[in-house]
Design a protein around this motif. Structure first.
Motif, PDB file in Angstrom:
ATOM      1  N   VAL A 119       0.873  -1.170   0.000  1.00 33.24           N
ATOM      2  CA  VAL A 119       0.000   0.000   0.000  1.00 33.24           C
ATOM      3  C   VAL A 119       0.909   1.218   0.000  1.00 33.24           C
ATOM      4  CG1 VAL A 119      -1.836   1.273   1.142  1.00 33.24           C
ATOM      5  CG2 VAL A 119      -1.773  -1.219   1.308  1.00 33.24           C
ATOM      6  N   THR A 120       0.728   2.111  -0.970  1.00 34.98           N
ATOM      7  CA  THR A 120       1.601   3.265  -1.114  1.00 34.98           C
ATOM      8  C   THR A 120       0.778   4.538  -1.262  1.00 34.98           C
ATOM      9  OG1 THR A 120       3.255   1.898  -2.245  1.00 34.98           O
ATOM     10  CG2 THR A 120       3.472   4.286  -2.470  1.00 34.98           C
ATOM     11  N   ALA A 121       1.154   5.563  -0.500  1.00 37.25           N
ATOM     12  CA  ALA A 121       0.532   6.885  -0.610  1.00 37.25           C
ATOM     13  C   ALA A 121       1.494   7.810  -1.335  1.00 37.25           C
ATOM     14  CB  ALA A 121       0.209   7.438   0.771  1.00 37.25           C
ATOM     15  N   SER A 122       0.985   8.578  -2.287  1.00 35.67           N
ATOM     16  CA  SER A 122       1.843   9.485  -3.050  1.00 35.67           C
ATOM     17  C   SER A 122       1.207  10.866  -3.167  1.00 35.67           C
ATOM     18  CB  SER A 122       2.115   8.917  -4.447  1.00 35.67           C
ATOM     19  OG  SER A 122       0.902   8.747  -5.161  1.00 35.67           O
ATOM     20  N   LYS A 123       2.088  11.875  -3.274  1.00 35.31           N
ATOM     21  CA  LYS A 123       1.627  13.252  -3.396  1.00 35.31           C
ATOM     22  C   LYS A 123       2.762  14.096  -3.950  1.00 35.31           C
ATOM     23  CE  LYS A 123      -0.167  17.200  -0.762  1.00 35.31           C
ATOM     24  NZ  LYS A 123      -1.198  17.495  -1.780  1.00 35.31           N
ATOM     25  N   ASN A 179       7.832  14.515  -6.487  1.00 38.28           N
ATOM     26  CA  ASN A 179       6.929  13.373  -6.450  1.00 38.28           C
ATOM     27  C   ASN A 179       7.327  12.512  -5.250  1.00 38.28           C
ATOM     28  OD1 ASN A 179       5.615  14.128  -8.877  1.00 38.28           O
ATOM     29  ND2 ASN A 179       7.303  13.258 -10.050  1.00 38.28           N
ATOM     30  N   THR A 180       6.503  12.531  -4.227  1.00 39.22           N
ATOM     31  CA  THR A 180       6.827  11.893  -2.955  1.00 39.22           C
ATOM     32  C   THR A 180       5.918  10.699  -2.713  1.00 39.22           C
ATOM     33  OG1 THR A 180       7.376  14.083  -2.093  1.00 39.22           O
ATOM     34  CG2 THR A 180       7.154  12.312  -0.485  1.00 39.22           C
ATOM     35  N   SER A 181       6.496   9.600  -2.229  1.00 39.27           N
ATOM     36  CA  SER A 181       5.679   8.431  -1.908  1.00 39.27           C
ATOM     37  C   SER A 181       6.195   7.752  -0.652  1.00 39.27           C
ATOM     38  CB  SER A 181       5.661   7.431  -3.070  1.00 39.27           C
ATOM     39  OG  SER A 181       6.919   6.817  -3.228  1.00 39.27           O
ATOM     40  N   LEU A 182       5.269   7.176   0.091  1.00 40.03           N
ATOM     41  CA  LEU A 182       5.583   6.430   1.307  1.00 40.03           C
ATOM     42  C   LEU A 182       4.689   5.200   1.327  1.00 40.03           C
ATOM     43  CD1 LEU A 182       7.099   6.313   4.047  1.00 40.03           C
ATOM     44  CD2 LEU A 182       5.151   7.520   5.046  1.00 40.03           C
ATOM     45  N   SER A 186      10.287   7.333  -1.275  1.00 43.92           N
ATOM     46  CA  SER A 186      10.960   7.785  -2.494  1.00 43.92           C
ATOM     47  C   SER A 186      10.633   9.244  -2.788  1.00 43.92           C
ATOM     48  CB  SER A 186      10.569   6.917  -3.696  1.00 43.92           C
ATOM     49  OG  SER A 186       9.217   7.123  -4.049  1.00 43.92           O
ATOM     50  N   LEU A 187      11.604   9.910  -3.439  1.00 45.01           N
ATOM     51  CA  LEU A 187      11.454  11.273  -3.930  1.00 45.01           C
ATOM     52  C   LEU A 187      11.896  11.295  -5.384  1.00 45.01           C
ATOM     53  CD1 LEU A 187      13.077  13.374  -1.043  1.00 45.01           C
ATOM     54  CD2 LEU A 187      10.637  13.231  -1.566  1.00 45.01           C
ATOM     55  N   GLY A 188      11.232  12.088  -6.204  1.00 40.16           N
ATOM     56  CA  GLY A 188      11.637  12.206  -7.598  1.00 40.16           C
ATOM     57  C   GLY A 188      11.173  13.520  -8.183  1.00 40.16           C
ATOM     58  N   ARG A 189      11.901  14.002  -9.165  1.00 44.65           N
ATOM     59  CA  ARG A 189      11.472  15.231  -9.846  1.00 44.65           C
ATOM     60  C   ARG A 189      12.168  15.362 -11.194  1.00 44.65           C
ATOM     61  NH1 ARG A 189      12.482  20.851  -7.608  1.00 44.65           N
ATOM     62  NH2 ARG A 189      11.864  21.276  -9.762  1.00 44.65           N
TER      63      ARG A 189
END
Length: 236
Positions: free
Chosen positions: A131-135, A141-144, A165-168
């Protein structure tokens, strides 16, 4: 190999053109589901990689196919492997659902893993629940996410994971990321996997990436050996 057969079945719709979504879905609640799924596939080659969270320092050949139909997504992943127990491949089949909740999006995913070539005394398959939450936060682009696996690689030990994770976008065709994954294995050694890298899209179909991966086990015998990897992929 069982997973390869299923992978071929999943990939077969790729030969047909993907129809664009037409009409207003609000006119008919079933309109989206009546449209063909959007499919994509790619093949990749890397100087090294990761098999189930553990660094694999040999070159890897991979194949991915995935599809999406509204908020439902599905697909398969296969890659070569060279492990100390004799595993030849890591194959995965997955299905997931994206749930849009303000202010985040949730992704529920079930993955079936199998490791052809693994000796009979080891476990060669597992189910993984995520289960992953992203925003998007300040352009990042952040997800946990959290995960549970009923049988860690080659064992019957259960494992629990926490993924961040972090991405851009860095340039028009360049994307950078940082991911950290921690896994707690019942009755075994915990470990953390850290990956940082950048990807660049050379053409519409060809992309390259480079990354540094570090696998750290929480044990007195373990030593960190960061691995530098270069990969190229081509969309099919």
């Amino acid at each position: 190999m069982r997973c390869w057969l299923l992978l071929v079945l999943l990939a077969s719709p790729i030969v047909s053109p993907v129809a664009a979504h037409a009409g207003d879905a609000n006119d008919d609640p079933n309109a989206v589901w009546n449209q063909p799924a959007n499919w994509q596939a790619q093949v990749s080659l890397s100087t090294s990689g990761v098999i189930n969270g553990v660094i694999n320092r040999k070159p890897q050949l991979g194949f991915d196919v995935s599809g999406r139909k509204s908020d439902l997504y599905f697909g398969a992943h296969a890659q070569t492997a060279d492990s100390n127990v004799g595993t030849d491949y890591e194959d995965r089949l997955f299905v997931g659902y994206t749930q849009k909740l303000d202010p985040v999006a949730l992704r529920w995913q079930l993955t079936y893993k199998t490791y052809p070539g693994t000796p009979s005394q080891y476990t060669d398959q597992a189910l993984d629940y995520q289960v992953t939450a992203s925003k998007n936060l300040l352009g990042l682009n952040t997800s946990l996410g959290v995960e549970y696996t009923n049988a860690d690689y080659t064992t019957v030990r259960k494992s629990y994971g926490l993924n961040f994770s972090l991405g851009r976008s860095l340039l028009k065709k360049m994307y950078g990321w940082l991911s950290i994954s921690h896994k707690h294995n019942t009755g075994s050694v915990d470990y953390t996997n850290t990956n940082i890298g950048v990807a660049y899209q050379l053409t519409d179909k060809i992309g390259v990436s480079t990354s540094i991966n570090d696998w750290h086990a929480y044990a007195s015998w373990a030593e960190d050996h960061p691995t530098f990897s270069i990969a190229i992929n081509r969309k099919l």
